[in-house]
Design a protein around this motif. Sequence first.
Motif, PDB file in Angstrom:
ATOM      1  N   PRO A  92       0.820  -1.223   0.000  1.00  0.00           N
ATOM      2  CA  PRO A  92       0.000   0.000   0.000  1.00  0.00           C
ATOM      3  C   PRO A  92       0.852   1.270   0.000  1.00  0.00           C
ATOM      4  O   PRO A  92       1.927   1.311   0.611  1.00  0.00           O
ATOM      5  CB  PRO A  92      -0.794  -0.104   1.303  1.00  0.00           C
ATOM      6  CG  PRO A  92      -0.730  -1.535   1.701  1.00  0.00           C
ATOM      7  CD  PRO A  92       0.572  -2.050   1.181  1.00  0.00           C
ATOM      8  N   ARG A  93       0.367   2.280  -0.704  1.00  0.00           N
ATOM      9  CA  ARG A  93       1.019   3.581  -0.724  1.00  0.00           C
ATOM     10  C   ARG A  93       0.005   4.641  -0.325  1.00  0.00           C
ATOM     11  O   ARG A  93      -1.169   4.558  -0.686  1.00  0.00           O
ATOM     12  CB  ARG A  93       1.562   3.917  -2.113  1.00  0.00           C
ATOM     13  CG  ARG A  93       2.468   2.876  -2.717  1.00  0.00           C
ATOM     14  CD  ARG A  93       3.794   2.761  -2.016  1.00  0.00           C
ATOM     15  NE  ARG A  93       4.607   3.961  -2.121  1.00  0.00           N
ATOM     16  CZ  ARG A  93       5.788   4.102  -1.500  1.00  0.00           C
ATOM     17  NH1 ARG A  93       6.250   3.116  -0.721  1.00  0.00           N
ATOM     18  NH2 ARG A  93       6.506   5.194  -1.641  1.00  0.00           N
ATOM     19  N   LEU A  94       0.471   5.638   0.392  1.00  0.00           N
ATOM     20  CA  LEU A  94      -0.384   6.744   0.785  1.00  0.00           C
ATOM     21  C   LEU A  94       0.153   8.033   0.183  1.00  0.00           C
ATOM     22  O   LEU A  94       1.353   8.304   0.291  1.00  0.00           O
ATOM     23  CB  LEU A  94      -0.415   6.904   2.317  1.00  0.00           C
ATOM     24  CG  LEU A  94      -1.321   5.995   3.145  1.00  0.00           C
ATOM     25  CD1 LEU A  94      -0.863   4.547   3.057  1.00  0.00           C
ATOM     26  CD2 LEU A  94      -1.363   6.454   4.578  1.00  0.00           C
ATOM     27  N   GLU A  95      -0.710   8.788  -0.456  1.00  0.00           N
ATOM     28  CA  GLU A  95      -0.336  10.130  -0.867  1.00  0.00           C
ATOM     29  C   GLU A  95      -0.763  11.073   0.242  1.00  0.00           C
ATOM     30  O   GLU A  95      -1.922  11.043   0.675  1.00  0.00           O
ATOM     31  CB  GLU A  95      -1.032  10.503  -2.180  1.00  0.00           C
ATOM     32  CG  GLU A  95      -0.565   9.679  -3.362  1.00  0.00           C
ATOM     33  CD  GLU A  95      -1.338  10.000  -4.627  1.00  0.00           C
ATOM     34  OE1 GLU A  95      -2.038  11.022  -4.659  1.00  0.00           O
ATOM     35  OE2 GLU A  95      -1.235   9.191  -5.573  1.00  0.00           O
ATOM     36  N   THR A  96       0.189  11.882   0.704  1.00  0.00           N
ATOM     37  CA  THR A  96      -0.131  12.794   1.798  1.00  0.00           C
ATOM     38  C   THR A  96       0.312  14.206   1.419  1.00  0.00           C
ATOM     39  O   THR A  96       1.032  14.403   0.449  1.00  0.00           O
ATOM     40  CB  THR A  96       0.570  12.392   3.123  1.00  0.00           C
ATOM     41  OG1 THR A  96       1.918  12.889   3.106  1.00  0.00           O
ATOM     42  CG2 THR A  96       0.591  10.891   3.325  1.00  0.00           C
ATOM     43  N   GLY A  99       4.000  14.300   1.063  1.00  0.00           N
ATOM     44  CA  GLY A  99       4.673  13.363   0.174  1.00  0.00           C
ATOM     45  C   GLY A  99       4.108  11.960   0.251  1.00  0.00           C
ATOM     46  O   GLY A  99       3.188  11.683   1.026  1.00  0.00           O
ATOM     47  N   GLU A 100       4.676  11.065  -0.559  1.00  0.00           N
ATOM     48  CA  GLU A 100       4.167   9.698  -0.613  1.00  0.00           C
ATOM     49  C   GLU A 100       4.828   8.844   0.458  1.00  0.00           C
ATOM     50  O   GLU A 100       6.019   9.007   0.768  1.00  0.00           O
ATOM     51  CB  GLU A 100       4.439   9.116  -2.001  1.00  0.00           C
ATOM     52  CG  GLU A 100       3.680   7.838  -2.266  1.00  0.00           C
ATOM     53  CD  GLU A 100       3.708   7.448  -3.745  1.00  0.00           C
ATOM     54  OE1 GLU A 100       3.411   8.313  -4.580  1.00  0.00           O
ATOM     55  OE2 GLU A 100       4.029   6.281  -4.028  1.00  0.00           O
ATOM     56  N   VAL A 101       4.041   7.951   1.018  1.00  0.00           N
ATOM     57  CA  VAL A 101       4.500   7.116   2.128  1.00  0.00           C
ATOM     58  C   VAL A 101       4.121   5.668   1.836  1.00  0.00           C
ATOM     59  O   VAL A 101       3.043   5.400   1.300  1.00  0.00           O
ATOM     60  CB  VAL A 101       3.835   7.568   3.451  1.00  0.00           C
ATOM     61  CG1 VAL A 101       4.172   6.608   4.593  1.00  0.00           C
ATOM     62  CG2 VAL A 101       4.265   8.986   3.810  1.00  0.00           C
ATOM     63  N   GLY A 102       4.999   4.748   2.186  1.00  0.00           N
ATOM     64  CA  GLY A 102       4.695   3.342   2.026  1.00  0.00           C
ATOM     65  C   GLY A 102       4.455   2.682   3.373  1.00  0.00           C
ATOM     66  O   GLY A 102       5.020   3.091   4.387  1.00  0.00           O
ATOM     67  N   ALA A 103       3.594   1.694   3.377  1.00  0.00           N
ATOM     68  CA  ALA A 103       3.339   0.933   4.605  1.00  0.00           C
ATOM     69  C   ALA A 103       3.056  -0.509   4.220  1.00  0.00           C
ATOM     70  O   ALA A 103       2.548  -0.772   3.127  1.00  0.00           O
ATOM     71  CB  ALA A 103       2.159   1.526   5.375  1.00  0.00           C
ATOM     72  N   ARG A 104       3.372  -1.429   5.119  1.00  0.00           N
ATOM     73  CA  ARG A 104       3.096  -2.831   4.820  1.00  0.00           C
ATOM     74  C   ARG A 104       1.604  -3.141   4.959  1.00  0.00           C
ATOM     75  O   ARG A 104       1.103  -4.076   4.377  1.00  0.00           O
ATOM     76  CB  ARG A 104       3.910  -3.728   5.750  1.00  0.00           C
ATOM     77  CG  ARG A 104       5.435  -3.565   5.541  1.00  0.00           C
ATOM     78  CD  ARG A 104       6.211  -4.266   6.640  1.00  0.00           C
ATOM     79  NE  ARG A 104       6.019  -5.704   6.609  1.00  0.00           N
ATOM     80  CZ  ARG A 104       6.164  -6.509   7.666  1.00  0.00           C
ATOM     81  NH1 ARG A 104       6.491  -5.993   8.848  1.00  0.00           N
ATOM     82  NH2 ARG A 104       5.983  -7.803   7.544  1.00  0.00           N
ATOM     83  N   ALA A 105       0.916  -2.337   5.770  1.00  0.00           N
ATOM     84  CA  ALA A 105      -0.533  -2.507   5.927  1.00  0.00           C
ATOM     85  C   ALA A 105      -1.144  -1.147   6.273  1.00  0.00           C
ATOM     86  O   ALA A 105      -0.448  -0.250   6.755  1.00  0.00           O
ATOM     87  CB  ALA A 105      -0.850  -3.521   7.023  1.00  0.00           C
TER      88      ALA A 105
END
Lengths: 398, 72
Positions: A92-96, A99-105
């Motif tokens: 999963p990726r989050l646009e904030t 900036g963009e952030v990655g997380a395993r869940a």
Amino acid sequence: MNSDWDLAVVGAGVAGLTAARVAAEAGLRVVAYDRMTPGGQLVNLTTLHDVPEPGEVTSSAGLLGRLVAEAEAAGVTMSFAEVTRVRAGAAPRLETSEGEVGARAVVVATGLTAGRLGLPGEELLVGRGISTCAGCDGPLFRGRAVAVVGDDDWTAEEALELAEVATAVTVLVPGQPRWSGERVGRLAASARVEVLTGATVTALRGEGVLSGVVVATAGSERELAVDGLFPYVGRRGPGALVDGLPTDEAGRLRTEGGVRTAVPTVFVAGDARSAATGSVPSAGADGEAAGAAAVAMLRPAGGPGLRIVDPTFGVQPADSAAEAQAGGTADWSEVALFSNSKPNATELLRGVGERLQEHWELPELGFASKPNASAAADKDVIDWLSQRYKMVLVAVGD
Amino acid sequence: MELEKRGAVAPLLVTSTFLPLVEAQAKARRVTPRIVVVPHPVGGLNEAELAERIEAAAGALLPLADEARGSA
């Protein structure tokens, strides 16, 4: 794709804070996002009914303070960036806003948007008669008539709170009420409350400030003169925020049993979940379940595993020091007041400000306020205040 | 709290009911706020009651402000 976090929780209300705390206690690296401040929609409420048990009441601020403190103690990192998009998937990726952030869940726990009727001119009247926070804005309608639109327990509680200050509270129920029998009795016992079922608001009246609504009931239509309107219908879930997940007609995320979604790395907790009951206890239970499910998904081998302790935890972030030096060049004669727009907050600030003005012999005081009590502070106003003034006296609470 | 992080001195007038939440939020934001606690509630008070709140809050704020200015 790298992962900045084991778990990113979007929304730091009851469900989000609980999920984040559960996952952090299990040793995961957890970030919880809330663009305003942790607490979610309960920040605007003073008293919670039927919490923790039916018939009991709890201080909203006390409950949220405890949840925030527990999450913080477990090692959750709070972020105040705005999450603008969640890309569900194996990684999963989050646009904030930062900036963009990655997380395993990811746990989506955004709750719902504020209530809206979907009528022309509605947004222009928000804060000018239209509100969704009786605790914040109710006293502004002391001695005046208001209407409340909705059919659930929240609607009933807001109507009862408004009846303590307004002369008349008309509850407009689009269909039939869904509130509890206990609330049926309390509404009936209030001489100031009238409940109209099968009632639909078809138009808003007022130039710049709300002056009334048009209500349609069973083949007839009538004008209702009100100064305040509190809609608790038309609330939307985060469907538009999250890519790749099915939603219901209200934009809430559908799950495949409990808090799990069709994407194994994405979980949903609280009111954002389709079929959620919308109560504080159920949001907490969802948060517990989502946090545990995320831990189980990320640690399939079982056991607590190795907990990595962040050696920088509790240390002032580097960017904070930079921010602290970024204030303007104002001197101590530049002092302002910043009101949260809750009833009497501005009067309190002005009174205290005048004492400081006299004490320091200040030529004048600056002033700013939030557009209304339940809205977030405007970023531009924060920028202006921090650059223009040396001291800003701020009202918090109500 | 955001103002304080940006370098402005930003005392918070907090009603007592909201103090635990503000303290927890401050901790989450890694800031140590300057807090003046006011008895809850403020909304709905009459003029005389509000004047009492103002008097008490000013009594707490002025030394806090003097200290902030003196240590700057």
